[in-house]
Write an enzyme that holds these catalytic residues in place. Sequence first.
Site, short mmCIF file in Angstrom:
data_model
loop_
_atom_site.label_atom_id
_atom_site.label_comp_id
_atom_site.label_asym_id
_atom_site.label_seq_id
_atom_site.Cartn_x
_atom_site.Cartn_y
_atom_site.Cartn_z
N HIS A 42 47.12 66.28 50.71
CA HIS A 42 46.69 67.49 50.02
C HIS A 42 47.71 67.90 48.95
CE1 HIS A 42 44.68 68.02 54.06
NE2 HIS A 42 43.66 68.13 53.23
N GLN A 157 40.05 60.20 47.32
CA GLN A 157 39.26 58.99 47.44
C GLN A 157 39.11 58.56 48.89
OE1 GLN A 157 37.60 57.12 45.20
NE2 GLN A 157 37.04 55.58 46.75
N VAL A 185 46.34 58.77 49.77
CA VAL A 185 47.78 58.77 50.06
C VAL A 185 47.99 58.18 51.44
CG1 VAL A 185 49.85 60.20 50.33
CG2 VAL A 185 48.14 60.78 48.59
#
Length: 298
Positions: A42, A157, A185
């Site tokens: 985030h 994604q 990530v």
Amino acid sequence: MTDQLMNDALLIGDAAELRALPGTGAGPRAVVMTMGALHEGHATLIREARKAAGEAGQVVVTVFVNPLQFGPDEDLDRYPRTLEADLALAREAGADAVFAPSVAEVYPGGEPEVRVTAGAMGERLEGAHRPGHFDGVLTVVAKLLHLTAPDVALFGQKDAQQLALIRRMARDINFPVEIVGVPTVREGDNLALSSRNRYLSDADRASALELSRALLTGKAAAPRGPAAVRRAARAVLDAAATAEPPVVLDYLALVDPADFTEVPDDHTGEAVLAVAAKVGTTRLIDNIVLDLAPEERS
């Protein structure tokens, strides 16, 4: 506006306050929508939002655990609520405000009778395993787009099917917003960052790493075409099914990123290799984007 200020990130609880929030200059507003329990994934989205907005613009992070997207046997009550930590992370990553409304604020008449329907794409993969999930996602995203009125909205994604559906909704319903996808990530061991990772024991985590290994193994087979990708990834997951704890596969799919239908064996161009599985009591998803270039095949 609320007087509550934490580390310079303004906490806003209702739509009226959000509408009254002044801009920070002539730049655009960038929004990152979350369900809280914020982590480095985030933070990356928020930092990218800051770049998109620029110093003259404004970054708003929404924190809302949306009941519409949880099925009857899913973990709504168990989902972590960590607002104080979320505010600190959002501020550190560059947010100007955090909009954390109540359920009553987002759904003032109770569960809405009128909802956004995800259509055929929303019934595939995640939608097949979680009926109605994407209708709930798109309904809340549509509401939050109206409430936050962003110029750009950023999504990870990692939730590739969700991202594709949000892009389609924005196009089909003419939302005046740019939808931007941000790469997944990962932690140092390649596990995709997720709020649900906190539920994994050490043994669970060791098994969960087979998901990313399957994706990378599939990607390595991309020059040999879709069938080879599927075989390579499936071999890893078949072996992982005998691990302790086992990786219990929901699906492995190689799909067209535009509509999430399975690509044929002669497909060329971009594709998404997606996987979902349960490890212990925790369900995880992951994906990787592949380029199936015809000139590379033997």
